[in-house]
Write an enzyme that holds these catalytic residues in place. Structure first.
Site, PDB file in Angstrom:
ATOM      1  N   GLU A 212      -5.613  18.355  -5.197  1.00 35.02           N
ATOM      2  CA  GLU A 212      -6.388  17.433  -5.352  1.00 35.02           C
ATOM      3  C   GLU A 212      -7.207  17.738  -6.503  1.00 35.02           C
ATOM      4  OE1 GLU A 212      -9.356  17.665  -2.273  1.00 35.02           O
ATOM      5  OE2 GLU A 212      -7.902  16.440  -1.584  1.00 35.02           O
ATOM      6  N   GLU A 335      -2.193  14.755   3.193  1.00 36.82           N
ATOM      7  CA  GLU A 335      -3.574  15.192   3.748  1.00 36.82           C
ATOM      8  C   GLU A 335      -4.037  13.703   4.237  1.00 36.82           C
ATOM      9  OE1 GLU A 335      -6.330  17.337   2.657  1.00 36.82           O
ATOM     10  OE2 GLU A 335      -4.593  18.734   1.163  1.00 36.82           O
TER      11      GLU A 335
END
Ligand code: AHR
Length: 534
Positions: A212, A335
């Site tokens: 991220e 995820e």
């Protein structure tokens, strides 16, 4: 594209398999729990004649971050713990996970990955530094490090997927970590690994350059990260026959610009691009919704949200196709899963949440979507393995329970490495207020022994589904046997608890009739069903 043909034995004996009694009883069963008796009527064509790509087993992958009580307590209790363990890893959890055939395990984060320095987690445990876990709170003793993680992977038979540190690390640190783990030479780092108890190098097939990086991994712009990715990826080397697949940080949700820039600037340097997407009942991060207290409205809203992943996969894939028509770069959904508010008054660790039949339905829908997009989706890692978010397993000291999501992964494991068989499903919509979703979800595959596997989810919590299914494509084919399991309960928020650990678990499914290549199924409301057809 090469389309292998399905091999169904086509003996002319037509064997009719009838499970008539339970089939006829099925509507009554719904009646017994006060549900609407009128079924949703659907048709399903299983296109054996249009076999697709192999479903990468890694779609059934897991994720374990240093977060809450996942690593410490959930997996690692230490060698001196009264909880039975093998080299510090708890036996009950490892045994339960082995049943899932976990193909790949991502570690150490998440946001934690970009603050983790691997040298903290090697060598004698009593000498390892204690560091604050800046992302999720508390102090990390570093008792669980590289050796412990790779030991766990070996116990589970899972491929390690290590997420490197870009946010606060360096290319040198990343390069040396890979050398430490995988080199068989007599380099100083390989010797250090041997001194620390591991002679043979490990194989590390997947390594990600940050996590991220558009957010907790460094708040970067895609243009900046694309350059950083290229720089770091250059130093991910293959030692002693290990082949590392390099994974780049990808988008979340509908961040299409990120995909566009990464693919245009760095596709050549990567084997995979990640996608993160979480299912929040409200779609609002400031009040996500409760894990256990919900009614029809929240149930429906959760399914509306989770189904959006298909649109994101398709649109990101279309961008990837522009730069990678051969589909060489995998979309790694590393995820995904449900994310709820913390239960008021309960402190069971950061991001701990209970898991109900709704989570099982969410898991079934997502896995069906990943299967159906197996041409591009090459990995998916549910967040997360134990005690965090949509977990397989919850623990409380020496106790352990298996969640409804665990059972879906167990039922669906038959799809791992099988060949995708397209399905054509026509089903009524399930509506609440103005919003509407399909009432059914399905995917199918054929394994190397020729068995067909069909997974079905009934999203409608009130109506059972009557499905007329047929296997299309092999003339004269006859279904000789059907076996399967169903996961359902009368209450939509049924869950397993430490007091009642077996409230929800799969039971044999027998509500079907077979005639030749036709199959009639009666699927309970709010359920997940997996069938094997021979
Ligand atoms: O899974 C929990 C967190 O969600 C991860 O650390 C991060 O990558 C994501 O935002």
């Amino acid at each position: 594209m090469h389309r292998p043909r399905m091999v169904i034995k086509t003996k002319s004996v037509s064997l009719t398999l009838v499970s008539a009694i339970s089939f006829l009883l099925m509507p009554g069963l719904d009646h017994a729990v006060g549900q609407v008796r009128e079924p949703n009527k659907a048709t399903l064509v299983i296109r054996v004649d249009q076999a697709g790509p192999v479903i990468n087993k890694n779609i059934y992958g897991q994720f374990a971050e240093h977060l809450g009580r996942l690593i410490y307590e959930g997996l690692w209790v230490g060698e001196d713990s009264p909880i039975p363990n093998t080299r510090g890893l708890r036996n009950d959890v490892v045994a339960a996970l082995k049943e899932l055939h976990v193909p790949v395990l991502r570690w150490p984060g998440g946001c934690f990955a970009d603050e983790y320095h691997w040298r903290d987690g090697i060598g004698p445990r009593d000498k390892r530094p204690k560091r604050p876990n800046a992302s999720w709170g508390g102090i990390d003793t570093n008792a669980f490090g590289t050796h412990e993680f790779l030991d766990l992977c070996e116990m589970l038979g899972a491929d390690p997927y290590i997420n490197g540190n870009v946010g606060s690390g360096t290319p040198q640190e990343m390069m040396e970590w890979i050398e430490y783990m995988t080199s068989d030479s007599d380099s100083t780092l390989a010797q250090l690994r041997r001194q620390n108890g591991r002679d043979k190098p490990w194989k590390v097939p997947y390594f990600a350059v940050g996590n991220e990086t558009w957010g907790c991994g460094g708040e970067m712009r895609p243009e900046y990260y694309a350059d950083e990715y290229r720089r770091y990826a250059t130093f991910i080397k293959n030692y002693s026959g290990n082949r590392v697949q390099k994974l780049a940080v990808g988008p979340h949700d509908d961040y299409y610009k990120w995909t566009e820039v990464l693919m245009s600037e760095a596709a050549k340097q990567m084997q995979g691009l990640s996608l993160h997407f979480y299912t929040l009942p409200t779609s609002d991060w400031s009040r996500k919704g409760s894990a256990i207290e919900f009614g029809d409205k929240e149930w429906h809203a959760t399914l509306v949200r989770t189904l959006r992943i298909e649109e994101f996969i398709e649109k990101h894939s279309a961008i990837m196709d522009k730069y990678d028509g051969q589909k060489r770069v995998g979309l790694m959904v590393d995820e995904w899963g449900t994310w709820y508010d913390r239960e008021p008054g309960k402190d069971m660790g950061a991001l701990y949440q209970q898991n109900t039949l709704r989570d099982a339905v969410v898991a079934g829908i997502n896995l069906n979507i990943f299967n159906r997009h197996a041409d591009r989706v090459q990995m998916a890692n549910i967040a997360q393995m134990v005690n965090v978010l949509q977990a397989m397993i919850l623990t409380d000291k020496e106790k352990m329970i298996l969640t409804p999501t665990y059972y879906v992964f167990k039922m669906y494991k038959v799809h791992q490495g099988a060949t995708l068989i397209p399905v054509e499903l026509t089903a009524p919509e399930y509506k609440v207020d103005q919003a509407s979703v399909p009432s059914l979800s399905a995917s199918a595959s054929r394994d190397k022994d020729g068995r067909l596997h069909l997974s079905l989810v009934n999203l409608d919590p009130n109506r059972f589904a009557e499905i007329s299914a047929m296997v299309e494509g092999v003339s004269g084919s006859t279904i000789k046997s059907v076996t399967g399991e169903v996961l359902t309960t009368s209450r939509m928020n049924a869950m397993n608890t430490f007091e009642n650990p077996n409230a929800i678990k799969p039971t044999p499914f027998s509500s079907f009739k077979v005639q030749g290549s036709q199959l009639t199924l009666s699927i309970p409301a709010k359920s997940v069903v997996v069938l094997e057809l021979r």
